[in-house]
Design a protein around this motif. Structure first.
Motif, PDB file in Angstrom:
ATOM      1  N   GLU A  56       0.839  -1.196   0.000  1.00  0.00           N
ATOM      2  CA  GLU A  56       0.000   0.000   0.000  1.00  0.00           C
ATOM      3  C   GLU A  56       0.876   1.249   0.000  1.00  0.00           C
ATOM      4  O   GLU A  56       1.915   1.292   0.671  1.00  0.00           O
ATOM      5  CB  GLU A  56      -0.907   0.020   1.233  1.00  0.00           C
ATOM      6  N   VAL A 325      -6.272  -2.591   6.081  1.00  0.00           N
ATOM      7  CA  VAL A 325      -6.316  -3.263   4.770  1.00  0.00           C
ATOM      8  C   VAL A 325      -5.586  -4.599   4.838  1.00  0.00           C
ATOM      9  O   VAL A 325      -6.097  -5.643   4.393  1.00  0.00           O
ATOM     10  CB  VAL A 325      -5.682  -2.367   3.680  1.00  0.00           C
ATOM     11  N   ARG A 399      -5.619  -5.889  -2.665  1.00  0.00           N
ATOM     12  CA  ARG A 399      -6.827  -6.650  -2.371  1.00  0.00           C
ATOM     13  C   ARG A 399      -7.214  -7.592  -3.512  1.00  0.00           C
ATOM     14  O   ARG A 399      -7.565  -8.760  -3.301  1.00  0.00           O
ATOM     15  CB  ARG A 399      -7.984  -5.686  -2.079  1.00  0.00           C
TER      16      ARG A 399
END
Length: 432
Positions: A56, A325, A399
């Motif tokens: 990320e 996340v 994801r």
């Protein structure tokens, strides 16, 4: 002129401790096998759940702080040269006040560095070659490898996968991933990581109280690795210093790598309490300060500016969102394997999922997953003998990659499982 044709070797002997190291370091070895596979299958769409590199983006509040500091270096007013080897005092103060709030840690006990793994080697240098050591089994391989290089280990035993002179503290599911300290011999140093890499287990308060009592009784030093503490969500201690009496027996190592995505930026810290002393009463922190001043010129001032921004209110909020996340990714991976009927651990207080494949070797499962699912994992045996039969999965991925990996895992292992659910169950788990 005569040409030199004969091969010339120096007369310098190789460090005998280096000869003791087995194969290559785990993660580069995985990369070598991954690269070899890609050369044979250049069109394969690999998903990496292996080394544990964050994916990320770093929040803008943090990169803006680094950019502002960097641009200031091009001005007379903003230019800075060498900083303190121990780290920027403002950052040391923030680490003490934010990370170690209410634990009694003060800024003078915090040493800022270029990462936890580097500090592990510096601590091994500090302790020297004559100390005895114990490690969790399984555990992060740098503890043992650094010890071997320093000469703290005995002869490698191929039959057991262990080194002599090192005490392997088995941490298996049936022991709730905590060693039987009543059967553990005394050693000078005890390496302990919580949440553990690779099992993902966060030690409970009761377990850490046992560990501190064990160290105090034996006069040992705990080297406590809390690099994944920001992932803890069940109330387990995030620092060894939450346990009374720990400051007299423990060093804590930690990092911004998995907390803030600084795997490439490189920033970490080590806490050496003033109360921690050697057998003769000399403060350990003074010697660690000397090690830092001798072997290290201080962490990047640009990286430290970013670290300071991470610990602001806005920075912490952004960090926690990113950690969320990765925790959701880990939960999806763990649920997928549980639905397939496989023993699965971690994924709650850690970005790692630890999956058991009974009756099979870790490298065999690693190869099957790579070849049939095109997913890179880490073989559990690389973390120690008790990791045999397990594979570690990292949730550090985008994801969509996690969801695709779960679908591939189901195709490879789903038909063998005893789970009484459909593919739709797995899809549902990934969407939750």
């Amino acid at each position: 002129m005569s040409s030199v044709t004969a091969v010339c070797h120096t007369k310098v002997p190789r460090n005998a401790n280096m000869e003791q190291l087995q194969s290559g370091y785990l993660f580069p070895e995985v990369s070598i096998r991954q690269q070899a596979y890609m050369e044979k299958h250049p069109d394969a769409e690999l998903i990496s759940l292996g080394i544990g590199d964050t994916t990320e983006p770093i929040p803008r509040i943090v990169t803006s702080a680094m950019a502002e500091y960097c641009h200031a270096l091009s001005t007379l007013e903003g230019y800075r040269g060498y900083g303190a080897e121990q780290g920027n005092m403002e950052l040391r103060k923030a680490i003490a006040e934010v990370i170690y709030k209410d634990t009694g840690v003060n800024q003078s006990e915090v040493f800022v560095s270029d990462g936890a793994q580097c500090d592990i080697s510096r601590i091994q240098m500090l302790l020297g070659s004559n100390v005895t050591m114990a490690v969790q089994d399984p555990s992060f391989p740098a503890y043992i490898d650094s010890g071997v290089i320093m000469g703290q280990a005995g002869t490698y035993r191929p039959g057991t996968g262990e080194y002599g002179r090192i005490e392997y503290m088995r941490c298996t599911p049936d022991q709730l991933f905590f060693p039987d300290l009543s059967a553990t011999p005394r050693t000078d140093v005890v390496f302990f990581c919580s949440p553990n890499n690779p099992t993902g287990h966060a030690a409970s308060r009761a377990q850490l109280e046992q560990l501190v009592s064990f160290a105090r009784r034996n006069g040992s030093i705990i080297v406590y690795d809390s690099a994944y503490s920001s992932y803890i969500s069940d109330g387990s201690p995030r620092s060894i210093y939450e346990i009374p009496g720990s400051k007299e027996v423990a060093i804590e190592v930690s990092s911004f790598s998995k907390f803030a995505g600084f795997t490439g930026v490189r920033l970490g810290w080590t806490v050496v309490p003033e109360e921690l002393t050697y057998a003769n009463g000399f403060p350990v922190g003074r010697d660690f300060n000397r090690i830092i001043c001798t072997s290290f010129n201080g962490a990047s001032s640009i990286a430290q500016a970013g670290g300071l921004a991470c610990l602001s209110d806005e920075g912490l909020e952004a960090m926690h969102a990113i950690i969320g996340v990765y925790k959701e990714n880990a939960a999806a991976l763990a649920e997928t394997f549980r639905l397939m009927g496989l023993e699965t651990y971690g994924g709650q207080n850690s970005p790692y999922v630890w999956v058991h494949f009974p009756g099979r070797s870790s490298w065999q499962v690693f190869s099957e997953i790579l070849e049939k699912a095109n997913v890179v994992t880490i073989p559990g045996v690389g973390f120690g003998p008790s990791g045999e039969g397990f594979v570690r999965m990292s949730s550090f991925a985008r994801r969509e990659s996690i969801h695709e990996a779960c679908r591939r895992f189901w195709r490879v292992f789903g038909s063998r499982s005893q789970a009484h659910c459909s593919r739709q169950c797995v899809s549902g788990a990934m969407m939750n």
